[in-house]
Design a protein around this motif. Structure first.
Motif, PDB file in Angstrom:
ATOM      1  N   SER A  41       0.832  -1.208   0.000  1.00 25.50           N
ATOM      2  CA  SER A  41       0.000   0.000   0.000  1.00 25.50           C
ATOM      3  C   SER A  41       0.865   1.256   0.000  1.00 25.50           C
ATOM      4  CB  SER A  41      -0.913   0.029   1.217  1.00 25.50           C
ATOM      5  OG  SER A  41      -1.847  -1.011   1.140  1.00 25.50           O
ATOM      6  N   GLN A  85      -9.000   0.829  -1.031  1.00 23.08           N
ATOM      7  CA  GLN A  85      -9.373  -0.405  -0.341  1.00 23.08           C
ATOM      8  C   GLN A  85     -10.751  -0.280   0.307  1.00 23.08           C
ATOM      9  OE1 GLN A  85      -6.221  -2.118   1.879  1.00 23.08           O
ATOM     10  NE2 GLN A  85      -7.494  -3.746   2.725  1.00 23.08           N
ATOM     11  N   ASP A 162      -6.233  -0.773  -4.830  1.00 21.94           N
ATOM     12  CA  ASP A 162      -5.654  -1.374  -3.634  1.00 21.94           C
ATOM     13  C   ASP A 162      -6.606  -2.441  -3.108  1.00 21.94           C
ATOM     14  OD1 ASP A 162      -4.031  -1.972  -1.553  1.00 21.94           O
ATOM     15  OD2 ASP A 162      -4.034   0.019  -0.638  1.00 21.94           O
ATOM     16  N   GLU A 163      -6.237  -3.678  -3.288  1.00 21.26           N
ATOM     17  CA  GLU A 163      -7.023  -4.819  -2.842  1.00 21.26           C
ATOM     18  C   GLU A 163      -8.491  -4.701  -3.264  1.00 21.26           C
ATOM     19  OE1 GLU A 163      -5.910  -6.457   0.707  1.00 21.26           O
ATOM     20  OE2 GLU A 163      -3.897  -5.630   0.582  1.00 21.26           O
TER      21      GLU A 163
HETATM   22 MG   LIG Z   1      -2.305  -2.623   1.943  1.00 20.84          MG
END
Ligand SMILES: [Mg+2]
Ligand SMILES: Nc1ncnc2c1ncn2[C@@H]1O[C@H](COP(=O)(O)OP(=O)(O)OP(=O)(O)O)[C@@H](O)[C@H]1O
Lengths: 243, 257
Positions: A41, A85, A162-163
Motif C-alpha cells: 500500500s 481499499q 488497492d485490494e
Molecule cells: Mg495494503
C-alpha cells in the motif's frame, strides 16, 4: 508505462521500502503481491503522490511525477484513477454525483453530457439505475463497482486498485477481476492492482511483482511464477491453495 | 524540577509546532480553484448549514440572555436614586459589547465547530481526502475554504440577530415583570448607543468566525486513525476554539476599547 526508480520510503528510522525498481506496462494488468505489512500500500501511495518517497522517482510515460511542479502534477493526476481499499466514495454525495465529480471539476461538459458519461461508466461496471442512491444505501461489492466507475469517469491512462476484492465473496471478487481486466484492455490503460488473492493473479494477471520486506523480491510474467526458483516466492504461493 | 521544565518545554514546542502546521494549513488552502462555480455552490450550501442551521439556537440564547440580564441588573441596582432607563442602557451595551458576540460564538464553537471537525475528520479516516488528492484537487481548499467563507459571512449576521433579540428579550422581561416599560428601556438604550460599539461587536464576530471555522477544519483535516480519533478531534476543535475565542476576546478588548 509507469517506471519506479530506486524508491525508498522511511517513517522515522524505519525503512519500509528499500529501493524498489519496477516497470508497469500499458494495456496490461500489473499485479503487486506480497504478505501483509510488507509495503504494497505504501508503494502505491508513493506512486500516486499520497506519500512522498524519501528518495527515488516515479515516472509516468517520461514525466518524472515526483519532481513535477504543481500545475503539471495536476495534469498527470487527471490521468490517474484510483480504487481505494475502503472505496472512499464521498458519502455526502449520491452515486451519480460521485461518478460525476471529476467531470464537474475538470471538464466543461454540459449537465446532459455529464449525465450520459455517468450512465456510460455505470453501465461499464454493470450497475445501471442506482444513480440516486447514497453510498450508505448500497452493498460493499456495489461500492467497489461505483468506485471503479468513478475512477474511469475521466479518460484515464492509469488505474490503481488497492485490494479490489478484499472483503468480497468469491463470486463478486471474480466479477470485479473480470471488470478490471476488460476495462484495462478496452481502454488501453496501465492497471496496477495490489492483492493477496492468488486466484486473481492466475485469472487476470499479466505481469507480477512480488514485494518482500520492502524489496522487489521477484518480478516477471504470471506463467513463470510457479517456476521462478525463488524460495520466498514459492513459499508464498504454496501458502495459498493454488500450487 | 528539571523534569517539570522539560515538560513545559516540550508542551511549548508542541504548541508552536501545531501552530505552525495550522498556519501552513490555512496558507495551503489558497490555490487557483479548479472550477469557481463548484466553490460558490459549496459556499452557499455551507452558508445554509452554518447560518440557517444555527438560527434556532441563536434565537433562544439571545432572548433568554437579554431577559436574564435585565432581571439581574434590576435586582442589583434596586435603588430609588437610579433611574430606570439606566437598566436598558446597561443591558443593551453589555449585549452588544460582550454577551451577544461572545456567548453566541462560544455556543457556535460547540455546534458548528464539532460538526466541521467530525465531517472533515470522517472524510480523512475513510480516505475520502486521499481520493480528492489523487484526483488532483486541493483538498483543504475544497473542503475548508467554503466553510470558512460561509462562516465569515453568516456568523456576523447571527451576532447581529443576537444583539437585536437580546434587547427584545430585555424589553419583554422588563414588561413582564413590571420592572421597566419598553419606553424606559429604549430611552436608556438609545442614550448610550455608540456606533463604535456595533463596529466592535462585528470585529469580534469576524474574528470568532475565523477562529471557529479554521481551528475546527484544521483539527478535522489532521485527524489520523479511526472513528475514535474523529471523536477526539471534534472535542479538541471545540475546546481549542473556545479557548482561542476567550483569549482573543481579552486581546480585542485591550486593543480596541
Ligand atoms: Mg495494503
Ligand atoms: N504512516 C505510517 N507511519 C509509520 N509506519 C507506517 C505508516 N504507514 C504504514 N506503515 C508501516 O508500513 C508497513 C507497510 O504497510 P503497508 O500498508 O504498505 O502494507 P501492505 O503490504 O499494504 O499490507 P496489507 O496487505 O495488509 O495491506 C507496515 O509495517 C506499516 O506498519
Amino acid at each position: 508505462m509507469i517506471e519506479l526508480k530506486d524508491i525508498h520510503k522511511s517513517f522515522g528510522d524505519v525503512e519500509i521500502l528499500k529501493g524498489i525498481n519496477a516497470k508497469f506496462e500499458t494495456g496490461k494488468v500489473n499485479l503487486v503481491i506480497g504478505s501483509s505489512g510488507h509495503g504494497k500500500s505504501i508503494m502505491m501511495k508513493c506512486m500516486v503522490g499520497l506519500e512522498t518517497p524519501t528518495s527515488g522517482s516515479v515516472i509516468y510515460d517520461n514525466r518524472d511525477f515526483t519532481h513535477l511542479e504543481y500545475r503539471q502534477l495536476r495534469e498527470v493526476r487527471k490521468e490517474i484513477g484510483m480504487l481505494f481499499q475502503g472505496t472512499a466514495l464521498f458519502d455526502s454525495l449520491t452515486v451519480e454525483q460521485n461518478v460525476e465529480f471529476t467531470l464537474k471539476m475538470f471538464t466543461n461538459m454540459t449537465p446532459a453530457e455529464r449525465k450520459d458519461r455517468v450512465d456510460f461508466c455505470l453501465e461499464q461496471v454493470d450497475m445501471p439505475g442506482i444513480n440516486q442512491k447514497f453510498p450508505s444505501e448500497i452493498s460493499g461489492g456495489m461500492k467497489k463497482r461505483v468506485g471503479i466507475a468513478r475512477a474511469i469517469a475521466l479518460d484515464i491512462k492509469y488505474l490503481f486498485c488497492d485490494e479490489p476484492n478484499s472483503g468480497l465473496d468469491p463470486v463478486t471478487s471474480r466479477l470485479i477481476d473480470e471488470l478490471l481486466k476488460s476495462i484495462t484492455e478496452e481502454f488501453k490503460i496501465t492497471t496496477i492492482i495490489n492483492t493477496h488473492d492468488m486466484k486473481t493473479v492466475f485469472d487476470i494477471g499479466d505481469d507480477v511483482i512480488f514485494i518482500y520486506e520492502g524489496n522487489n523480491e521477484w518480478s516477471g510474467k504470471v506463467k513463470d511464477i510457479k517456476t521462478s526458483g525463488n524460495e520466498i516466492l514459492t513459499r508464498f504461493i504454496e501458502a495459498s491453495q493454488f500450487h | 524540577m528539571k523534569k517539570i521544565v522539560g515538560l513545559i518545554f516540550t508542551a511549548e514546542m508542541n504548541f508552536f509546532n501545531q501552530f505552525g502546521k495550522y498556519v501552513l494549513f490555512i496558507m495551503g488552502m489558497f490555490s487557483k480553484p479548479e472550477k469557481l462555480g463548484v466553490y460558490i455552490d459549496r459556499t452557499i450550501t455551507e452558508m445554509n448549514n452554518i447560518g440557517i442551521g444555527s438560527l434556532a439556537i441563536v434565537v433562544i440564547i439571545a432572548v433568554f440572555q437579554g431577559a436574564v440580564t435585565t432581571l439581574q441588573i434590576a435586582y442589583q441596582l434596586i435603588s430609588p436614586l437610579i433611574s430606570k432607563p439606566v437598566i436598558g442602557s446597561i443591558v443593551s451595551d453589555s449585549s452588544m459589547l460582550e454577551l451577544a458576540p461572545t456567548i453566541t460564538c462560544l455556543v457556535l464553537a460547540g455546534k458548528v465547530g464539532s460538526h466541521i471537525a467530525s465531517e472533515i475528520g470522517t472524510m480523512r479516516v475513510s480516505e475520502q481526502i486521499d481520493a480528492l488528492e489523487v484526483m488532483g484537487i486541493n483538498s483543504s481548499g475544497y473542503l475548508a475554504l467554503p466553510k470558512i467563507i460561509a462562516g465569515l459571512i453568516m456568523i456576523p449576521c447571527l451576532v447581529i440577530i443576537s444583539i437585536f433579540l437580546s434587547n427584545a428579550g430585555g424589553i419583554l422581561a422588563g414588561e413582564a415583570s413590571g420592572i421597566l416599560t419598553s419606553e424606559e428601556y429604549l430611552q436608556g438604550a438609545r442614550a448610550s448607543f455608540l456606533p463604535y460599539n456595533l463596529f466592535f461587536a462585528l470585529i469580534k464576530a469576524f474574528t470568532y468566525a475565523f477562529i471557529i471555522t479554521t481551528v475546527s477544519s484544521f483539527h478535522g483535516y489532521t485527524t489520523r486513525g479511526g472513528a475514535l480519533e474523529v471523536g477526539a478531534s471534534s472535542t479538541k476543535a471545540v475546546v481549542y476554539s473556545a479557548v482561542a475565542i476567550l483569549f482573543s476576546d481579552y486581546l480585542l478588548a485591550q486593543l480596541l476599547l
